[in-house]
Motif scaffolding. Structure first.
Motif, PDB file in Angstrom:
ATOM      1  N   ASN A  53       0.819  -1.221   0.000  1.00 33.83           N
ATOM      2  CA  ASN A  53       0.000   0.000   0.000  1.00 33.83           C
ATOM      3  C   ASN A  53       0.851   1.269   0.000  1.00 33.83           C
ATOM      4  N   PHE A  54       2.139   1.099   0.341  1.00 33.94           N
ATOM      5  CA  PHE A  54       3.018   2.264   0.402  1.00 33.94           C
ATOM      6  C   PHE A  54       3.641   2.532  -0.974  1.00 33.94           C
ATOM      7  N   LYS A  55       3.911   3.793  -1.232  1.00 34.91           N
ATOM      8  CA  LYS A  55       4.441   4.189  -2.547  1.00 34.91           C
ATOM      9  C   LYS A  55       5.862   3.676  -2.782  1.00 34.91           C
ATOM     10  N   GLU A  56       6.630   3.544  -1.697  1.00 37.81           N
ATOM     11  CA  GLU A  56       8.005   3.074  -1.800  1.00 37.81           C
ATOM     12  C   GLU A  56       8.203   1.889  -0.866  1.00 37.81           C
ATOM     13  N   LEU A  57       9.320   1.192  -1.047  1.00 32.71           N
ATOM     14  CA  LEU A  57       9.619   0.053  -0.191  1.00 32.71           C
ATOM     15  C   LEU A  57       9.823   0.514   1.253  1.00 32.71           C
ATOM     16  N   VAL A  58       9.263  -0.236   2.174  1.00 37.85           N
ATOM     17  CA  VAL A  58       9.416   0.068   3.596  1.00 37.85           C
ATOM     18  C   VAL A  58      10.645  -0.662   4.120  1.00 37.85           C
ATOM     19  N   SER A  59      11.441   0.014   4.939  1.00 37.32           N
ATOM     20  CA  SER A  59      12.611  -0.627   5.533  1.00 37.32           C
ATOM     21  C   SER A  59      12.192  -1.895   6.269  1.00 37.32           C
ATOM     22  N   LEU A  60      13.032  -2.912   6.162  1.00 35.24           N
ATOM     23  CA  LEU A  60      12.680  -4.221   6.704  1.00 35.24           C
ATOM     24  C   LEU A  60      12.300  -4.148   8.176  1.00 35.24           C
ATOM     25  N   TRP A  61      13.044  -3.392   8.952  1.00 34.24           N
ATOM     26  CA  TRP A  61      12.786  -3.340  10.392  1.00 34.24           C
ATOM     27  C   TRP A  61      11.531  -2.532  10.736  1.00 34.24           C
ATOM     28  N   LEU A  62      11.059  -1.726   9.768  1.00 37.16           N
ATOM     29  CA  LEU A  62       9.860  -0.927   9.993  1.00 37.16           C
ATOM     30  C   LEU A  62       8.573  -1.647   9.593  1.00 37.16           C
ATOM     31  N   ILE A  63       8.712  -2.744   8.852  1.00 39.34           N
ATOM     32  CA  ILE A  63       7.526  -3.426   8.334  1.00 39.34           C
ATOM     33  C   ILE A  63       6.541  -3.836   9.440  1.00 39.34           C
ATOM     34  N   PRO A  64       7.003  -4.467  10.544  1.00 34.87           N
ATOM     35  CA  PRO A  64       6.027  -4.851  11.588  1.00 34.87           C
ATOM     36  C   PRO A  64       5.235  -3.666  12.134  1.00 34.87           C
ATOM     37  N   ILE A  65       5.875  -2.499  12.239  1.00 31.93           N
ATOM     38  CA  ILE A  65       5.172  -1.316  12.737  1.00 31.93           C
ATOM     39  C   ILE A  65       4.240  -0.770  11.661  1.00 31.93           C
ATOM     40  N   ALA A  66       4.729  -0.751  10.417  1.00 29.89           N
ATOM     41  CA  ALA A  66       3.943  -0.189   9.319  1.00 29.89           C
ATOM     42  C   ALA A  66       2.634  -0.937   9.105  1.00 29.89           C
ATOM     43  N   VAL A  67       2.682  -2.254   9.282  1.00 29.50           N
ATOM     44  CA  VAL A  67       1.475  -3.063   9.037  1.00 29.50           C
ATOM     45  C   VAL A  67       0.826  -3.532  10.336  1.00 29.50           C
ATOM     46  N   SER A  68       1.222  -2.963  11.467  1.00 22.67           N
ATOM     47  CA  SER A  68       0.649  -3.384  12.749  1.00 22.67           C
ATOM     48  C   SER A  68      -0.874  -3.222  12.813  1.00 22.67           C
ATOM     49  N   PRO A  69      -1.464  -2.170  12.206  1.00 24.26           N
ATOM     50  CA  PRO A  69      -2.938  -2.097  12.213  1.00 24.26           C
ATOM     51  C   PRO A  69      -3.579  -3.269  11.485  1.00 24.26           C
ATOM     52  N   GLN A  70      -2.978  -3.688  10.359  1.00 19.32           N
ATOM     53  CA  GLN A  70      -3.536  -4.825   9.615  1.00 19.32           C
ATOM     54  C   GLN A  70      -3.323  -6.144  10.367  1.00 19.32           C
ATOM     55  N   LEU A  71      -2.216  -6.256  11.092  1.00 19.79           N
ATOM     56  CA  LEU A  71      -1.986  -7.458  11.890  1.00 19.79           C
ATOM     57  C   LEU A  71      -3.033  -7.573  12.997  1.00 19.79           C
ATOM     58  N   VAL A  72      -3.305  -6.452  13.649  1.00 24.33           N
ATOM     59  CA  VAL A  72      -4.347  -6.445  14.687  1.00 24.33           C
ATOM     60  C   VAL A  72      -5.704  -6.782  14.076  1.00 24.33           C
ATOM     61  N   ALA A  73      -6.013  -6.149  12.940  1.00 23.23           N
ATOM     62  CA  ALA A  73      -7.282  -6.427  12.264  1.00 23.23           C
ATOM     63  C   ALA A  73      -7.382  -7.899  11.888  1.00 23.23           C
ATOM     64  N   GLY A  74      -6.262  -8.469  11.446  1.00 25.92           N
ATOM     65  CA  GLY A  74      -6.255  -9.877  11.061  1.00 25.92           C
ATOM     66  C   GLY A  74      -6.618 -10.804  12.200  1.00 25.92           C
ATOM     67  N   LEU A  75      -6.225 -10.464  13.413  1.00 30.68           N
ATOM     68  CA  LEU A  75      -6.581 -11.285  14.579  1.00 30.68           C
ATOM     69  C   LEU A  75      -8.094 -11.346  14.764  1.00 30.68           C
ATOM     70  N   PHE A  76      -8.747 -10.199  14.667  1.00 30.79           N
ATOM     71  CA  PHE A  76     -10.196 -10.144  14.858  1.00 30.79           C
ATOM     72  C   PHE A  76     -10.943 -10.768  13.680  1.00 30.79           C
ATOM     73  N   LEU A  77     -10.465 -10.511  12.470  1.00 30.35           N
ATOM     74  CA  LEU A  77     -11.124 -11.052  11.284  1.00 30.35           C
ATOM     75  C   LEU A  77     -11.024 -12.570  11.232  1.00 30.35           C
ATOM     76  N   THR A  78      -9.876 -13.094  11.617  1.00 26.25           N
ATOM     77  CA  THR A  78      -9.704 -14.552  11.633  1.00 26.25           C
ATOM     78  C   THR A  78     -10.625 -15.194  12.651  1.00 26.25           C
ATOM     79  N   TYR A  79     -10.718 -14.592  13.821  1.00 26.51           N
ATOM     80  CA  TYR A  79     -11.636 -15.104  14.845  1.00 26.51           C
ATOM     81  C   TYR A  79     -13.070 -15.098  14.338  1.00 26.51           C
ATOM     82  N   ALA A  80     -13.481 -13.987  13.731  1.00 32.94           N
ATOM     83  CA  ALA A  80     -14.850 -13.881  13.212  1.00 32.94           C
ATOM     84  C   ALA A  80     -15.105 -14.897  12.114  1.00 32.94           C
TER      85      ALA A  80
END
Length: 214
Positions: A159-186
Motif C-alpha cells: 500500500n506504500f508508494k516506496e519500499l518500507v525498511s525491513l525493520w519498519l515493516i512490523p510497525i507499518a502493518v501493525s494495524p492490519q496485523l491487529v485487524a487480522g486477529l479479529f477477522l480470523t476469529y470472526a
C-alpha cells in the motif's frame, strides 16, 4: 443476555481462541445475536486500532519513524465518495476475506480434502481417512491461522508508494496485523460472511474518520 454479559462472553471467546486456536463454528446463534457479537468485535477492534493509528501518526510527526507515503490515501482523495465506498467497503472486504481467510476451515482447506481423496484411492477406509485428515488438520490449524494473519498484514506493505525498511515493516502493518486477529476469529467462529461484514464495518469507520479529519 444483557450487553455487559455478551461483551464479556465475546471478549473471552476472542482471547481463548488465540490462546488455543480450535476450528469450530458457533452453532445455534440467531443472525440477530451474530450481528450483536460482530458489533462488539468491531468495538473491541477499534478500541485497539484507533489509539494504535494515533500513536504511529504521532511517532512519525516527531520524526522517530518515517514511513513512505500511502497510496491508499491518494486513491481515496482522487475518487468520488461512491467509488471509494464501493472499493473500500464492498469489494475489498469480499476479495480479501476470500483470499486470506476463505481457506481456514476444514471443509475449505483443499490440501486436506486432497489427502482424503489420496487415502481413499489407496484403499483406506473412508472413516479412517477422514480421521487421519482431521487429526492432521487439528495439528496444522494453529499455524494456519497465524499464517493467515501474517500474510494479511504483509500484503499491505504494497500500500506504500516506496519500499518500507525491513525493520519498519512490523510497525507499518501493525494495524492490519491487529485487524487480522479479529477477522480470523470472526471467520472461524461465525463464518465468512460475518468476517466480511466485520471487515466492511471497520473499513467504513476508518473512511469516516479519514474524511472527518482531512
Amino acid at each position: 443476555m444483557n450487553f455487559i454479559a455478551r461483551f464479556k462472553k465475546v471478549k473471552s471467546g476472542f482471547l481463548n481462541f488465540w490462546k488455543y486456536p480450535l476450528d469450530y463454528k458457533y452453532q445455534g446463534l440467531s443472525d440477530v445475536n451474530r450481528l450483536k457479537d460482530i458489533l462488539i468485535i468491531v468495538f473491541l477492534e477499534l478500541l485497539i486500532l484507533v489509539p494504535l493509528a494515533f500513536i504511529i501518526d504521532e511517532i512519525q510527526k516527531i520524526g522517530l519513524l518515517n514511513f513512505p507515503d500511502h497510496k491508499l490515501i491518494d486513491m481515496i482523495d482522487g475518487m468520488s465518495i461512491i467509488r471509494v465506498l464501493f472499493i473500500v467497503v464492498i469489494m475489498a472486504p469480499i476479495i480479501e476475506e476470500v483470499l486470506f481467510r476463505g481457506f481456514i476451515t476444514f471443509q475449505r482447506f483443499y490440501p486436506v480434502l486432497f489427502l482424503i481423496a489420496i487415502l481413499g484411492a489407496l484403499g483406506k477406509n473412508k472413516f479412517m481417512a477422514m480421521r487421519v485428515a482431521r487429526r492432521l488438520w487439528e495439528i496444522c490449524f494453529p499455524f494456519l491461522v497465524i499464517f493467515s494473519v501474517l500474510i494479511f498484514g504483509l500484503a499491505h506493505v504494497w500500500n506504500f508508494k516506496e519500499l518500507v525498511s525491513l525493520w519498519l515493516i512490523p510497525i507499518a502493518v501493525s494495524p492490519q496485523l491487529v485487524a487480522g486477529l479479529f477477522l480470523t476469529y470472526a471467520r472461524v467462529r461465525y463464518g465468512l460472511i460475518w468476517s466480511m461484514m466485520l471487515h466492511a464495518t471497520v473499513n467504513l469507520t476508518a473512511l469516516a474518520l479519514h474524511y472527518s479529519i482531512y
